[in-house]
Design an enzyme around this catalytic site. Structure first.
Site, PDB file in Angstrom:
ATOM      1  N   GLY A   1       0.798  -1.218   0.000  1.00 21.84           N
ATOM      2  CA  GLY A   1       0.000   0.000   0.000  1.00 21.84           C
ATOM      3  C   GLY A   1       0.827   1.263   0.000  1.00 21.84           C
ATOM      4  O   GLY A   1       0.291   2.358  -0.164  1.00 21.84           O
TER       5      GLY A   1
ATOM      6  N   ILE B   1       6.024   3.062  -3.052  1.00 25.36           N
ATOM      7  CA  ILE B   1       6.762   2.136  -3.926  1.00 25.36           C
ATOM      8  C   ILE B   1       5.967   0.847  -4.114  1.00 25.36           C
ATOM      9  O   ILE B   1       5.809   0.353  -5.237  1.00 25.36           O
ATOM     10  CB  ILE B   1       8.152   1.820  -3.347  1.00 25.36           C
ATOM     11  CG1 ILE B   1       9.008   3.093  -3.285  1.00 25.36           C
ATOM     12  CG2 ILE B   1       8.856   0.755  -4.176  1.00 25.36           C
ATOM     13  CD1 ILE B   1       9.320   3.688  -4.628  1.00 25.36           C
TER      14      ILE B   1
ATOM     15  N   ASN C   1      -4.168   2.375   3.286  1.00 27.61           N
ATOM     16  CA  ASN C   1      -3.385   2.232   2.053  1.00 27.61           C
ATOM     17  C   ASN C   1      -3.749   0.945   1.325  1.00 27.61           C
ATOM     18  O   ASN C   1      -3.872   0.917   0.098  1.00 27.61           O
ATOM     19  CB  ASN C   1      -1.889   2.233   2.372  1.00 27.61           C
ATOM     20  CG  ASN C   1      -1.371   3.638   2.639  1.00 27.61           C
ATOM     21  OD1 ASN C   1      -2.071   4.617   2.412  1.00 27.61           O
ATOM     22  ND2 ASN C   1      -0.151   3.732   3.122  1.00 27.61           N
TER      23      ASN C   1
ATOM     24  N   LYS D   1      11.124   3.938   6.957  1.00 29.48           N
ATOM     25  CA  LYS D   1      12.136   4.600   6.128  1.00 29.48           C
ATOM     26  C   LYS D   1      12.455   6.039   6.534  1.00 29.48           C
ATOM     27  O   LYS D   1      13.393   6.633   6.012  1.00 29.48           O
ATOM     28  CB  LYS D   1      11.688   4.586   4.662  1.00 29.48           C
ATOM     29  CG  LYS D   1      10.437   5.408   4.403  1.00 29.48           C
ATOM     30  CD  LYS D   1      10.087   5.412   2.922  1.00 29.48           C
ATOM     31  CE  LYS D   1       8.892   6.312   2.653  1.00 29.48           C
ATOM     32  NZ  LYS D   1       8.572   6.375   1.212  1.00 29.48           N
TER      33      LYS D   1
ATOM     34  N   LYS E   1      21.041   4.931   1.381  1.00 24.31           N
ATOM     35  CA  LYS E   1      21.428   5.252   2.757  1.00 24.31           C
ATOM     36  C   LYS E   1      22.058   4.057   3.464  1.00 24.31           C
ATOM     37  O   LYS E   1      22.570   4.188   4.581  1.00 24.31           O
ATOM     38  CB  LYS E   1      20.205   5.761   3.528  1.00 24.31           C
ATOM     39  CG  LYS E   1      19.691   7.103   3.022  1.00 24.31           C
ATOM     40  CD  LYS E   1      18.427   7.520   3.716  1.00 24.31           C
ATOM     41  CE  LYS E   1      17.974   8.894   3.227  1.00 24.31           C
ATOM     42  NZ  LYS E   1      17.681   8.933   1.782  1.00 24.31           N
TER      43      LYS E   1
ATOM     44  N   LEU F   1      11.076  10.791  -5.883  1.00 25.98           N
ATOM     45  CA  LEU F   1      10.243  11.985  -5.978  1.00 25.98           C
ATOM     46  C   LEU F   1       8.779  11.643  -5.757  1.00 25.98           C
ATOM     47  O   LEU F   1       8.234  10.761  -6.405  1.00 25.98           O
ATOM     48  CB  LEU F   1      10.401  12.624  -7.359  1.00 25.98           C
ATOM     49  CG  LEU F   1      11.696  13.398  -7.609  1.00 25.98           C
ATOM     50  CD1 LEU F   1      11.792  13.773  -9.074  1.00 25.98           C
ATOM     51  CD2 LEU F   1      11.765  14.631  -6.744  1.00 25.98           C
TER      52      LEU F   1
ATOM     53  N   VAL G   1      10.894  14.767   0.159  1.00 25.51           N
ATOM     54  CA  VAL G   1      11.064  16.202   0.348  1.00 25.51           C
ATOM     55  C   VAL G   1      10.079  17.016  -0.499  1.00 25.51           C
ATOM     56  O   VAL G   1       9.625  18.082  -0.071  1.00 25.51           O
ATOM     57  CB  VAL G   1      12.524  16.598   0.033  1.00 25.51           C
ATOM     58  CG1 VAL G   1      12.853  16.434  -1.441  1.00 25.51           C
ATOM     59  CG2 VAL G   1      12.805  18.021   0.474  1.00 25.51           C
TER      60      VAL G   1
ATOM     61  N   GLU H   1      21.284  12.493   9.553  1.00 27.11           N
ATOM     62  CA  GLU H   1      21.360  12.965   8.160  1.00 27.11           C
ATOM     63  C   GLU H   1      22.788  13.358   7.819  1.00 27.11           C
ATOM     64  O   GLU H   1      23.542  13.859   8.646  1.00 27.11           O
ATOM     65  CB  GLU H   1      20.437  14.176   7.998  1.00 27.11           C
ATOM     66  CG  GLU H   1      20.220  14.591   6.566  1.00 27.11           C
ATOM     67  CD  GLU H   1      19.152  15.665   6.456  1.00 27.11           C
ATOM     68  OE1 GLU H   1      18.334  15.594   5.529  1.00 27.11           O
ATOM     69  OE2 GLU H   1      19.129  16.567   7.310  1.00 27.11           O
TER      70      GLU H   1
END
Length: 627
Positions: A301, A304, A329, A378, A420, A459, A465, A553
């Site tokens: 759901g 990705i 979802n 994530k 990451k 994106l 973001v 980060e």
């Protein structure tokens, strides 16, 4: 409405018929008059008798020829070279038949008459047709320029697409807003100084900013669908320096299919500014291994996972099983797929991948051939504040699903990983690196083909973001960027999913597939571009605020660990990292200890992660705040 249209059509055809008869009469008489140097008294009565007798026949034959050549059924408002060739063909046939008819009837006429007749008839018929188009265009342009609220518009691209757009803007009555094309931009020196439908081509991209000010341009249309992404990015960034609204064509396939029109224009999307060609995959490979297979998607759901489901069902699987812990979802993707594919064999279960018993039960029940594991936590800062939850869900959720796939004979298992995981500075990245080690370790002893796919920021995905920036802009700002220097690799959701599916086709066991994502993008540039594309001015309507790096980060992300090596696949943008060598026995023993520490919710779990992932170095800016 239909009756009115048919009446108008009939009137136009009758008008053309009357005009053609007059043109034939004038062409005959004028040809004979020219032959005798405009001295009517020099024309032999015999020749006048010939015309008098044959003219009715010539009119009937010529009109029939015009009907055969479809001169009364073409849309002359959009007449082109094809219509002109039809006119010439009809006039040639009329001239030849007239010559043969006069000879067959035993009458006489000067031989030069036939040449003159063709030379007068043809341009006269052409003018009668194209004159309508010219008058219509003139009327439209006069009405068009009379609109005081028409938007002064610049078109970038003096090619076929640009010409089509300008024509549509001038002629179309279906545009939502009137536009006045005031100038055209093109880098081709041969086109500079020329005109397209009366609109001047004033120069190359270096003229954009000055031209916007000179012509008071309020809207820019980018009409070069074939331009490489890097050059497109450069031009769009120049456009971003102006106050004009940006629009662009969707792509070249619309031009090939004849679908380009004003209605196809769309606002420039943020991904247009990334400067990278889209990733192409071999759909035949995907189709061959997905078709007629039982496919399971965990986290189906999510952003990705749901796109994975959409692309998988388009390749006709035998059955699709979606697992997701978030019921809303799961419900949304279920309803979407069933609406689009009513015959799809779809099963949806609410399931946490941390629930070993339920995961094993579902695998035993459905025996999936292909497993795509997208379920994961994530969000980097949130996981820094809840490291044990990241370990429980990401690490041991993956271990549960991987072991169930192995035990139940799944043919392929594809893990969704992240850049990451490379030299991680946060617990989320470190947990995904452990997931990669799990599938590499299991691949060496299992008949299931395990693989991982590693890509950068996606994106438009949940928590990414771009949605955050859009929400901040909608709320009036400020737009928050953690650091002016921070850069990231980006890709679109369809690209990411295509890569995952392609990796499944390539997978032989233990690979980590990595996408060549081109040049990294500065996050602050993304923010500036998005502000501009929203029609706002940075520093006037909205500000950017730098908040400092968030917990875990780092300023940049790698895509491949140095020791992994790199080799190409058939798709030149997809690479494979060489599997790492590590002590599997000790690794899986340490996982038992890690699980115990994580489920005891102690702070010792992070130290154990550092032991399992030597390249994991927690950043020094761990904070308690969540952004």
């Amino acid at each position: 409405m239909k009756t009115s249209f048919l009446q108008g059509k009939t009137i136009r055809r009758i008008s053309l018929l009357i005009i053609d008869i007059l043109v034939i009469l004038v062409s005959e008489f004028l040809s004979l008059l020219i032959r005798f140097e405009f001295r009517f008294d020099s024309i032999s009565p015999e020749y006048l008798h010939t015309l008098g007798v044959y003219t009715p026949v010539n009119i009937g034959v010529t009109i029939i020829l015009f009907i055969i050549f479809q001169l009364y059924s073409s849309l002359w408002a959009y007449a082109s070279v094809q219509e002109m060739l039809c006119v010439i063909g009809a006039c040639v046939a009329s001239t030849v038949l007239q010559m043969g008819g006069i000879w067959a009837m035993g009458m006489e006429i000067p031989r030069s008459y036939h040449v003159l007749y063709f030379l007068i008839l043809t341009p006269s018929i052409v003018c009668s047709r194209f004159c309508y188009r010219f008058l219509r265009m003139l009327r439209m342009r006069m009405q068009f320029h009379a609109k005081e609220d028409a938007i002064p518009t610049m078109v970038i691209g003096a090619g076929e697409a640009g010409n089509t757009i300008i024509r549509e803007i001038i002629n179309s009555r279906k545009v939502e807003q009137e536009r006045d094309v005031v100038c055209v931009i093109d880098d081709d020196p041969a086109k500079i100084g020329t005109r397209i439908r009366g609109i001047p081509v004033i120069g190359g991209r270096e003229c954009i900013v000055d031209a916007v000010e000179k012509y008071h341009v309020k809207s820019i249309i980018f009409a070069i669908p074939t331009l490489p992404s890097k050059e497109k990015k450069e031009i769009l960034q120049i456009c971003n320096e102006t106050d004009a609204t940006l629009l662009t064509l969707p792509g070249i396939y619309q031009l090939i299919n004849g679908e380009v029109s004003v209605s196809m224009l769309r606002k420039v999307k943020i991904e247009d500014l990334l400067g990278r060609e889209p990733v192409n995959v071999n759909l035949d490979d995907i189709l061959n291994y997905v078709k007629d297979q039982v496919v399971m998607v965990t986290g189906g759901g999510g952003s990705i996972g749901s796109e994975l489901c959409r692309q998988i069902v388009s390749h006709k699987p035998k059955q699709l099983i979606i697992l997701d812990i978030y019921e809303n979802n799961a419900y949304e993707i279920q309803q979407e797929l069933l609406w689009k594919y009513p015959d799809l064999d779809l099963v949806v279960h609410i399931c946490s991948v941390r629930n070993t018993h339920w995961v094993n039960t579902l695998f035993e029940r459905y025996k999936p051939n292909l497993v795509f594991h997208a379920a994961a936590h994530k969000h980097v800062p949130l996981m820094e504040n809840s490291p044990n939850e990241a370990i429980k869900n990401n690490v041991f959720g993956t271990l549960n699903v991987a072991r169930a796939a192995d035990a139940n004979g799944a043919r392929k298992f594809v893990l969704i990983s992240t850049d990451k995981a490379v030299n991680p500075t946060n617990i989320m990245g470190a947990s995904k690196r452990i997931c990669e080690m799990i599938i590499q370790g299991m691949a060496r002893h299992s008949k299931t083909e395990f693989a991982a796919v590693r890509f950068g920021n996606v994106l438009g995905s949940n928590g990414s973001v771009i949605p955050l920036f859009k929400k901040q802009i909608e709320n009036g700002g400020p737009v928050t960027v953690t650091d002016e220097r921070i850069i990231r690799y980006f890709m679109t959701i369809p690209e990411a999913v295509s890569l995952v599916l392609q990796a499944g086709a390539f997978a032989k066991g233990g690979e980590i597939f990595v996408l060549d994502m081109g040049e990294p993008v500065k996050i602050v540039d993304l923010a500036k571009n998005l502000i501009r594309l929203s029609g706002l001015k940075l520093g006037v309507d909205i500000d950017i605020e730098f908040t400092g790096l968030r917990p875990g980060e780092k300023l940049f992300e790698e895509t491949l660990m140095d020791e992994e090596g790199l080799r190409e696949t058939e798709n030149k943008l997809i690479h494979i990292g060489k599997p790492l060598q590590f002590d599997e026995k000790k690794f899986f023993q340490d996982l038992v200890i890690l699980k115990e520490l994580a489920y005891r919710d102690t702070d010792e779990a992070r130290a154990m992660v550092m032991k399992l992932v030597p390249t994991y170095h927690p950043s020094s800016n761990l904070k308690k705040n969540v952004v």
